[in-house]
Design an enzyme around this catalytic site. Sequence first.
Site, short mmCIF file in Angstrom:
data_model
loop_
_atom_site.label_atom_id
_atom_site.label_comp_id
_atom_site.label_asym_id
_atom_site.label_seq_id
_atom_site.Cartn_x
_atom_site.Cartn_y
_atom_site.Cartn_z
N LYS A 1 -4.30 4.74 8.26
CA LYS A 1 -4.96 4.95 7.17
C LYS A 1 -5.73 6.46 7.41
CE LYS A 1 -6.90 2.08 4.72
NZ LYS A 1 -7.96 1.00 4.10
N ARG B 1 0.79 -1.12 0.00
CA ARG B 1 -0.19 -0.17 -0.13
C ARG B 1 0.97 1.09 0.15
NH1 ARG B 1 -2.33 3.72 3.56
NH2 ARG B 1 -4.62 4.17 2.86
N SER C 1 -12.84 -4.24 0.13
CA SER C 1 -12.99 -3.54 1.40
C SER C 1 -14.34 -3.30 1.62
CB SER C 1 -12.35 -2.36 1.50
OG SER C 1 -11.12 -2.28 1.89
#
Length: 506
Positions: A437, A337, A408
């Site tokens: 995040k 990520r 997700s």
Amino acid sequence: MTYIAALRATNPLVICLTNDVVKNFTANGLLAIGASPAMSSCIEDLRDLLPYAQALLVNIGTINPELAITYKKAVALANELNVPVVLDPVACSAGVFRRDIALDLLLQHKITLLRGNAGEIASLVQAKYALDNGGNHKEAASETAANEVATVNSKGVDSSSIATPGTLAAQCAQAFDVLTVVTGPIDGISDGITTEEIVNGSSMMPLVVGTGCLLGGVLAAFIGSKASAPNHLYNSALWGLTAFSLAGEMAAKACETLYQRVEPGSFQTEFINALYRLTDEDVNKGKRWKRPFNREELSVYFICGTQDFKESDNPVRAALDCIEIALQAGITMFQLREKGAGSLEGEAKLEFAKQVQALCKTYGVPFIMNDDMDLAETLDVDGVHIGQDDDPIEAVRQRFPNKIIGLSIHSPEEYAHSRVDLADYIGVGPVYGTQSKGDAKAPIGPAGIQAVREVDGQIPIVAIGGITVPNTATIRAHGADGVSVISAITKANNVTEVVKQFKNIK
């Protein structure tokens, strides 16, 4: 990759101890692909030939007690000379006689590659499990073994297909410590660490006697050629298996063009022609590989990028070091990520991703790309993970039909409005508050995991957000198959110990 070119440049001598039904077809097929076949059946001849050979094929299709002794001596001699050995345990699922011969070769000698259909491979794994559990492999496999190995119906040399040939190949590779190929409508290959499924092939191939037997010889030629590449054994076998299956597709197309229909006789001829014409470019363009997904791979799912190491003097080096330590310690899946403030872009991101992918391949862990479909395609990663605001999953699945896809999900309501049928797993959360995040939604707590699990009792779930070692047991008790973590690993004083703690929580 230039495995076919390397094979043809090497022109490997492949000694074939194979069955009487397929000798001519095997010899012609090996010549077409670029190898040099030699058919033999006596140990005196083999003592002269094997020192010059690059590989030995042992096919027990028309076995008898005398040949079994010869095959055993041949494999022992090949082992002394460090000549790779391919074993094709034809019809070993049909009875004890054949199974005993195959088991003896596997357990008492060094077999480099084992190739068989699902029924043959399953019977060997079941027999090995029975032996390991104190049972008698001459009798039916133990109940434990039968439960652990997928049931496959077999009839003589034929067997039905299996839904997860890659999983069966991995089971066999681990049981016997041998590179294993399971063939069928979808083929599987595994060395016990890395596993792939190959979707290429033609439905006509089983209608021509000897295609499977010829594959054993072709795989022997590929692993015996001297291609200079990392993990040569696995990669050359994967390439050879894919090339062989792709030749089937090419042969079927040629029959349609030349004869307006595909029939076994013409297919056999065009198959030999396809092997002769086949190039590495054909394989690179036509290969359809799929890494089989196992929900257990969600157990300890590590996510990170260089932005998670921004306090380091060298974020790239710090990230790579942490990822490798985590891989060594036993994480089961990794997601890159690389996004947010301070993250890499362009060529720097590409080079970093290549290094991470290489590490994941070394340790046999799936490499997942977060929300960068172009980079995922460029690197041919194992899978991708997308959120609700990323590319639609319909488009992602169309673009990556054979890759792992994660989606997700925040709530049962979001689940209801999502095409979860196109996903291999869903990431549910955030369970707790997280600083990793910046775009995270409100925490749903363990009860949120349970709410989604109650809606779908089967789909693999990995929990996301604020995961720590102390709260993992609670999360898993509420229905998660595993946990995805960022800061719990990236900020750990002892990454190895933290990963092991996560792994020990079931």
